[in-house]
Design an enzyme around this catalytic site. Structure first.
Site, PDB file in Angstrom:
ATOM      1  CB  SER A  57      62.122  39.905  44.864  1.00 42.11           C
ATOM      2  OG  SER A  57      62.803  40.083  46.083  1.00 42.11           O
ATOM      3  CE  LYS A  60      65.915  38.624  45.110  1.00 34.97           C
ATOM      4  NZ  LYS A  60      65.115  38.397  46.307  1.00 34.97           N
ATOM      5  CB  SER A 122      62.443  35.560  46.811  1.00 37.44           C
ATOM      6  OG  SER A 122      62.530  36.876  46.309  1.00 37.44           O
ATOM      7  CE  LYS A 233      61.905  35.989  43.121  1.00 32.44           C
ATOM      8  NZ  LYS A 233      60.873  36.330  44.147  1.00 32.44           N
TER       9      LYS A 233
END
Length: 391
Positions: A57, A60, A122, A233
């Protein structure tokens, strides 16, 4: 031509005073780790930082960065409404689809709320919905991700989808590139970074049956635990293990860290906090130049002036281990002569400070004033001087 000008000033000489001390040791169980001080460009730790890895993730961050670029260019309003396609919802809901924003089929969701769903929750579903809203298809959006990655200097990364879902190796990054991407979001889009990163939780969707609002917490392991933490993140898949790209600012110093390939959720928490704490406590900064201070000059080609003053665009400092005062060298580097016209505040050179413990620390230098192109007779005179060896 690459020009280098050596500098000798009080700012440099001050680094040679004081007692010597060993560079601060650090040992991490993370297979991959990277820590950089954005204040100076000093790399404080690098462990296998150029190895290609699946980002999970953390990909992202690039989806968010593409949106930030479009928003700041006025091409993507935050209040633009995006439709959740039924086929997209079908693919990205349920336990098999990983993290979710709990979107519903045919739901209308603003770009602003989708960004909260991506950054804070997320949401794999939110990432794909935003990608399709911006580019029509996720594949077309991935092309935008890769184009922007090249522009930002991500030299060893590729994106095949918007959410980092395993795709047989098409999507890969490096820790160094993730740090570069984090820096871009922080420095190119400070208002959007502050608006979307660092939120402790976000509420979207309703539970089945009772219809209660669903609030999910941000998984950022340093948020609220490290002073000044405000991004960025986490990532986790079976393929990638547990990873995290994070940032915090204390006393004017901003650090960006990356850890990847960890074995557990708890290990990610421990290693992320340890690394960031070490970065702030084991290292310190020595001031070099205040914002606006003149650092040197650069030669100008075909301009109304033959040279331009170079100034610091912000307070500049060098990062050194706490208690250590080692010999260092400072120089100005630029591609030159710099061709006119030059705008006031345009970055045209770099200040390079080299220390034994961090290698090169690279900081920007900008033009103190505008330099327009020379007129016809000015260009003739310049050419004559060059011919006679006077320039």
């Amino acid at each position: 031509m690459n020009r280098v000008v050596l500098l000798a000033s009080a700012a440099v000489l001050s680094l040679t005073a004081g007692a010597a001390a060993a560079p601060p040791p650090y040992d991490t169980s993370a297979p991959i780790a990277y820590l950089v001080d954005l204040s100076s460009g000093a790399v404080l730790l690098s462990k296998d930082a150029d190895r290609r890895i699946p980002p999970a993730s953390m990909a992202k961050m690039m989806t968010t960065e593409v949106a930030f670029e479009l928003i700041d260019k006025g091409q993507l309003p935050l209040n633009k409404m995006c439709t959740v396609k039924p086929e997209t919802w079908q693919k990205w809901h349920g336990p098999q689809a990983g993290s979710t924003m709990f979107l519903s089929p045919n739901e209308q969701v603003s770009v602003e709320n989708l960004l909260h769903g991506i950054v804070t929750l997320s949401g794999n579903d939110a990432s794909v919905v935003l990608a399709e809203c911006i580019a029509g298809t996720e594949e077309a959006f991935a092309n935008q991700m890769n184009a922007l990655g090249k522009e930002l200097g991500l030299t060893n990364s590729q994106f095949g989808n918007s959410n980092g879902w395993p795709d047989e190796g098409r999507t890969y990054v490096t820790a160094k590139d993730l740090a570069t991407l984090a820096r871009a979001s922080i420095e190119r889009h400070p208002k959007l970074y502050k608006q979307f990163y660092g939120q402790p939780s976000f509420t979207w969707g309703k539970t089945l049956g009772s219809g209660q609002n669903i609030t999910q917490a941000n998984r950022n392991p340093i948020l609220g635990a490290v002073t000044g933490a405000d991004g960025l993140k986490t990532g986790h898949t079976e393929e990638a293990g547990y990873g995290f790209t994070g940032s915090a600012e204390q006393g004017g110093r901003r650090l960006v860290m990356v850890v990847a390939g960890l074995d557990s959720f708890n290990q990610r928490i421990v290693e992320s906090r340890r690394l960031m704490d070490w970065g702030f406590k084991a290292w310190s900064t020595v001031p070099l130049y205040k914002a606006g201070a003149e650092v040197g000059t650069a030669k100008v080609q075909l301009g109304s002036d033959s040279e331009v003053k170079l100034v610091a665009p912000r307070d500049l400092a060098v990062t050194v281990p706490v208690g250590l005062r080692a010999k260092s060298m400072m120089k100005i580097r630029y591609q030159g002569p710099v061709k006119a016209p030059i705008a006031k505040g345009q970055q045209i050179a770099q200040l390079i400070v080299t220390t034994p413990d961090t290698g090169e620390q690279v900081m920007p230098l900008v033009a103190a004033e505008a330099v327009p192109e020379a007129g016809f007779f000015g260009r003739v005179w310049t050419g004559l001087k060059q011919l006679l060896g006077m320039a």
